[in-house]
Design a protein around this motif. Sequence first.
Motif, PDB file in Angstrom:
ATOM      1  N   SER A  81       0.882  -1.167   0.000  1.00 39.82           N
ATOM      2  CA  SER A  81       0.000   0.000   0.000  1.00 39.82           C
ATOM      3  C   SER A  81       0.917   1.214   0.000  1.00 39.82           C
ATOM      4  O   SER A  81       1.465   1.591   1.036  1.00 39.82           O
ATOM      5  N   LEU A  82       1.116   1.783  -1.183  1.00 35.88           N
ATOM      6  CA  LEU A  82       2.096   2.858  -1.339  1.00 35.88           C
ATOM      7  C   LEU A  82       1.424   4.217  -1.521  1.00 35.88           C
ATOM      8  O   LEU A  82       0.320   4.301  -2.069  1.00 35.88           O
ATOM      9  N   THR A  83       2.122   5.271  -1.090  1.00 37.52           N
ATOM     10  CA  THR A  83       1.661   6.620  -1.381  1.00 37.52           C
ATOM     11  C   THR A  83       1.826   6.848  -2.884  1.00 37.52           C
ATOM     12  O   THR A  83       2.536   6.106  -3.572  1.00 37.52           O
ATOM     13  N   ALA A  84       1.204   7.884  -3.396  1.00 34.69           N
ATOM     14  CA  ALA A  84       1.280   8.173  -4.833  1.00 34.69           C
ATOM     15  C   ALA A  84       2.727   8.372  -5.277  1.00 34.69           C
ATOM     16  O   ALA A  84       3.154   7.844  -6.311  1.00 34.69           O
ATOM     17  N   LYS A  86       5.559   7.280  -3.786  1.00 39.07           N
ATOM     18  CA  LYS A  86       6.314   6.029  -3.699  1.00 39.07           C
ATOM     19  C   LYS A  86       5.887   5.064  -4.795  1.00 39.07           C
ATOM     20  O   LYS A  86       6.707   4.285  -5.283  1.00 39.07           O
ATOM     21  N   ASN A  87       4.632   5.122  -5.214  1.00 35.81           N
ATOM     22  CA  ASN A  87       4.162   4.271  -6.302  1.00 35.81           C
ATOM     23  C   ASN A  87       4.851   4.640  -7.616  1.00 35.81           C
ATOM     24  O   ASN A  87       5.233   3.763  -8.385  1.00 35.81           O
ATOM     25  N   VAL A  88       5.030   5.940  -7.866  1.00 37.64           N
ATOM     26  CA  VAL A  88       5.732   6.386  -9.070  1.00 37.64           C
ATOM     27  C   VAL A  88       7.176   5.885  -9.051  1.00 37.64           C
ATOM     28  O   VAL A  88       7.686   5.373 -10.052  1.00 37.64           O
ATOM     29  N   ILE A  89       7.832   5.996  -7.915  1.00 42.16           N
ATOM     30  CA  ILE A  89       9.214   5.521  -7.781  1.00 42.16           C
ATOM     31  C   ILE A  89       9.283   4.017  -7.996  1.00 42.16           C
ATOM     32  O   ILE A  89      10.138   3.516  -8.730  1.00 42.16           O
ATOM     33  N   TYR A  90       8.370   3.286  -7.364  1.00 42.87           N
ATOM     34  CA  TYR A  90       8.332   1.823  -7.485  1.00 42.87           C
ATOM     35  C   TYR A  90       8.136   1.405  -8.940  1.00 42.87           C
ATOM     36  O   TYR A  90       8.848   0.535  -9.443  1.00 42.87           O
ATOM     37  N   ARG A  91       7.192   2.034  -9.625  1.00 44.11           N
ATOM     38  CA  ARG A  91       6.928   1.704 -11.043  1.00 44.11           C
ATOM     39  C   ARG A  91       8.139   2.009 -11.913  1.00 44.11           C
ATOM     40  O   ARG A  91       8.459   1.243 -12.820  1.00 44.11           O
ATOM     41  N   SER A  92       8.810   3.126 -11.668  1.00 47.29           N
ATOM     42  CA  SER A  92       9.985   3.469 -12.479  1.00 47.29           C
ATOM     43  C   SER A  92      11.124   2.473 -12.231  1.00 47.29           C
ATOM     44  O   SER A  92      11.852   2.114 -13.156  1.00 47.29           O
ATOM     45  N   LEU A  93      11.269   2.007 -10.999  1.00 43.62           N
ATOM     46  CA  LEU A  93      12.285   0.992 -10.711  1.00 43.62           C
ATOM     47  C   LEU A  93      11.955  -0.334 -11.397  1.00 43.62           C
ATOM     48  O   LEU A  93      12.848  -1.007 -11.913  1.00 43.62           O
ATOM     49  N   LEU A  94      10.685  -0.711 -11.402  1.00 44.46           N
ATOM     50  CA  LEU A  94      10.284  -1.926 -12.110  1.00 44.46           C
ATOM     51  C   LEU A  94      10.572  -1.810 -13.609  1.00 44.46           C
ATOM     52  O   LEU A  94      11.066  -2.773 -14.219  1.00 44.46           O
ATOM     53  N   GLU A  95      10.268  -0.661 -14.170  1.00 42.53           N
ATOM     54  CA  GLU A  95      10.509  -0.448 -15.600  1.00 42.53           C
ATOM     55  C   GLU A  95      12.009  -0.491 -15.895  1.00 42.53           C
ATOM     56  O   GLU A  95      12.433  -1.094 -16.880  1.00 42.53           O
ATOM     57  N   ALA A  96      12.821   0.123 -15.032  1.00 42.77           N
ATOM     58  CA  ALA A  96      14.269   0.091 -15.219  1.00 42.77           C
ATOM     59  C   ALA A  96      14.806  -1.333 -15.110  1.00 42.77           C
ATOM     60  O   ALA A  96      15.713  -1.719 -15.846  1.00 42.77           O
ATOM     61  N   LYS A  97      14.234  -2.108 -14.235  1.00 47.36           N
ATOM     62  CA  LYS A  97      14.660  -3.510 -14.075  1.00 47.36           C
ATOM     63  C   LYS A  97      14.337  -4.314 -15.327  1.00 47.36           C
ATOM     64  O   LYS A  97      15.142  -5.135 -15.785  1.00 47.36           O
ATOM     65  N   LYS A  98      13.161  -4.056 -15.924  1.00 47.95           N
ATOM     66  CA  LYS A  98      12.769  -4.782 -17.131  1.00 47.95           C
ATOM     67  C   LYS A  98      13.670  -4.447 -18.310  1.00 47.95           C
ATOM     68  O   LYS A  98      14.009  -5.307 -19.110  1.00 47.95           O
ATOM     69  N   THR A  99      14.059  -3.172 -18.416  1.00 49.40           N
ATOM     70  CA  THR A  99      14.904  -2.743 -19.543  1.00 49.40           C
ATOM     71  C   THR A  99      16.384  -2.902 -19.253  1.00 49.40           C
ATOM     72  O   THR A  99      17.197  -2.694 -20.139  1.00 49.40           O
ATOM     73  N   LYS A 100      16.729  -3.233 -18.025  1.00 44.69           N
ATOM     74  CA  LYS A 100      18.096  -3.436 -17.552  1.00 44.69           C
ATOM     75  C   LYS A 100      18.893  -2.168 -17.722  1.00 44.69           C
ATOM     76  O   LYS A 100      19.982  -2.031 -17.994  1.00 44.69           O
TER      77      LYS A 100
END
Length: 100
Positions: A81-84, A86-100
């Motif tokens: 349950s993330l704040t707005a 922290k959710n943006v940060i989390y999503r950007s980290l996931l995207e960076a992980k996918k693209t390496k």
Amino acid sequence: MSERGAGETEDVYDLVLSAVRARLPGLDITEDDIDRAHRLPGPNNKIIVRFVRSGPGSVRDQLMARRLELRGHNDLFINESLTAQKNVIYRSLLEAKKTK
């Protein structure tokens, strides 16, 4: 405990503990690990849980690490349950992980 209906009460802590113990055997979770637990308003009857401790080795982190074992069980879903922000940060980290 929380109110459920006309005169009916529900022990949300016990519900959380029994659901986790049944689906993730070996995870040593007790009521002492939970700071707060209650249902959220709305049609889904979701439950939000705040743990006493987080970090390496905590029950919360063990639960989050094992939550993928619940795939295929449509009656229990665990997520952050993330704040707005922290959710943006989390999503950007996931995207960076996918693209390496």
